[in-house]
Design a protein around this motif. Structure first.
Motif, PDB file in Angstrom:
ATOM      1  N   PRO A  29       0.829  -1.213   0.000  1.00  0.00           N
ATOM      2  CA  PRO A  29       0.000   0.000   0.000  1.00  0.00           C
ATOM      3  C   PRO A  29       0.867   1.267   0.000  1.00  0.00           C
ATOM      4  N   VAL A  30       1.146   1.769  -1.193  1.00  0.00           N
ATOM      5  CA  VAL A  30       1.984   2.971  -1.333  1.00  0.00           C
ATOM      6  C   VAL A  30       1.112   4.094  -1.891  1.00  0.00           C
ATOM      7  N   ALA A  31       1.108   5.247  -1.228  1.00  0.00           N
ATOM      8  CA  ALA A  31       0.290   6.379  -1.691  1.00  0.00           C
ATOM      9  C   ALA A  31       0.754   6.835  -3.067  1.00  0.00           C
ATOM     10  N   HIS A  32      -0.196   7.238  -3.908  1.00  0.00           N
ATOM     11  CA  HIS A  32       0.135   7.719  -5.247  1.00  0.00           C
ATOM     12  C   HIS A  32      -1.099   8.403  -5.820  1.00  0.00           C
ATOM     13  N   SER A  33      -0.917   9.172  -6.915  1.00  0.00           N
ATOM     14  CA  SER A  33      -2.072   9.784  -7.577  1.00  0.00           C
ATOM     15  C   SER A  33      -1.802   9.926  -9.075  1.00  0.00           C
ATOM     16  N   CYS A  34      -0.963  10.888  -9.479  1.00  0.00           N
ATOM     17  CA  CYS A  34      -0.845  11.207 -10.910  1.00  0.00           C
ATOM     18  C   CYS A  34      -0.050  10.180 -11.707  1.00  0.00           C
TER      19      CYS A  34
END
Ligand SMILES: Cc1cc2nc3c(=O)[nH]c(=O)nc-3n(C[C@H](O)[C@H](O)[C@H](O)COP(=O)(O)OP(=O)(O)OC[C@H]3O[C@@H](n4cnc5c(N)ncnc54)[C@H](O)[C@@H]3O)c2cc1C
Ligand code: FES
Length: 321
Positions: A29-34
């Motif tokens: 679970p690694v935060a990410h978006s773009c």
């Protein structure tokens, strides 16, 4: 092929794969978006190994020195030992206020557990419980304590919908940052400034404008804020008041449809700006918001004479997930 060690587990990278994609493929679970190196959400730290320069591009020097990198653009050529970032980059924060600025823009105030050094106009990634992460620009000034964000509601948007419909004062989030180089740098106080943004592109510009005034900027400051309809404009009274109190500040609201042709100009914002200022030699420009408008305006400002070193931009690149 290179491998990464992450929290005691080893993950082999596939040909051309980024560190982020390899970790997500392995259910980490690694935060990410773009996923494009624009939002700063996927910041990780290399405890050992060589990080490609591209993965540290735009990060502040103190972060680079500690091995911080953007996992979504990191394709290492040799093994890397990777950890999550430390408390110097990610803080806990409490929502202290939620205030509707217009039908679809929510002003969010966050109080960080310890003070965060930032410049008005930079952005932070807000991470909710469960790991959902999105970036928002900082509209407040550093000496105001809390971070002020302006969040526009996106249809079916997971983070913006949460801020608009569910978040409550007292809720906890994490804040990663600050990142970005779109801010006012003191000096050259007589230079004309041009600030252009649509929608919540106003958030960083509102911070930058007040930061410039705080630093006694004397040159003319022209702020253009655009929306599709008049109801998409916000902070109109505050901005008119700022312009009334500071004669060298000019505020222009623009809309694509429904303007009255009086106080609100009708037309595409890039046309309105360039009709008013066909020659921009010597100006410093700040352009924020919709990525395609930011791209277009950067080009047009440059072609109208603004030096590329004087153009600061923040494109609100949407999530890729
Ligand atoms: C550097 C940076 C600064 C930013 N600053 C701000 C800010 O100050 N204020 C602000 O409101 N936003 C800002 N954003 C955008 C923000 O990070 C989120 O992308 C936005 O809030 C949508 O997230 P969401 O989780 O609500 O929507 P998601 O769940 O990510 O998306 C829902 C759906 O909407 C689509 N979508 C997402 N964004 C848009 C869009 N703009 N237009 C049309 N469709 C879209 C997605 O592709 C998806 O299909 C910034 C982005 C970046 C990279
Ligand atoms: S910078 Fe990596 S996900 Fe946005």
């Amino acid at each position: 092929m290179a491998a990464i060690e992450f929290e005691g587990r080893s993950v082999a990278l596939r040909e051309g794969e980024t560190v982020l994609d390899a970790l997500l493929r392995n259910d980490e679970p690694v935060a990410h978006s773009c996923k494009a190196g624009s939002c700063g959400s996927c910041l990780l730290r290399a405890a050992a190994g060589v990080v490609p320069a591209r993965a540290q591009s735009g990060l502040k020097d103190s972060w680079k020195a500690q091995g911080y990198f953007l996992a979504c653009v990191c394709r290492p050529e040799s093994d890397l030992k990777v950890t999550r970032v430390g408390a110097d980059a990610q803080l806990g924060a409490t929502i202290t206020a939620l205030h509707r600025l217009s039908d679809n823009v929510m002003q969010v105030r966050l109080h960080c557990d310890s003070p965060m050094a930032f410049r008005a106009g930079q952005y932070v990634s807000v991470i909710r419980e469960g790991g959902l992460s999105r970036s928002y620009s900082i509209a407040s000034l550093p000496d105001h304590g809390d971070l002020e964000l302006h969040v526009r509601r996106i249809a079916a948007g997971r983070m913006s919908g949460w801020f608009h419909d569910q978040a409550k004062v007292g809720d906890r989030v994490s804040v990663l940052g600050p990142s970005g180089e779109c801010f006012y740098v003191p000096g050259r106080e007589d230079q004309p400034l041009l600030l252009v943004g649509t929608g919540t592109g106003l958030a960083p510009l509102y911070g930058i404008l007040r930061d410039a005034l705080r630093h006694n900027h004397r040159g003319p400051v022209h702020l253009f804020h655009g929306a599709v309809h008049p109801r998409g404009l916000y902070l109109v009274d505050e901005l008119r008041h700022l312009a009334a109190v500071h004669p060298h500040v000019e505020y222009t609201a623009t809309v694509l449809q429904g303007g009255d042709g009086g106080e609100v100009e009708v037309g595409a914002i890039d046309h309105v700006v360039l009709n008013r200022f066909p020659k921009l030699t010597g100006f410093r420009g700040f352009v924020c918001g919709d990525p395609s408008l930011v791209q277009t305006l950067k080009k047009k400002l440059f072609l109208s004479g603004m030096a590329s070193r004087d153009i600061y931009a923040d494109a609100f690149v949407p999530s890729a997930v």
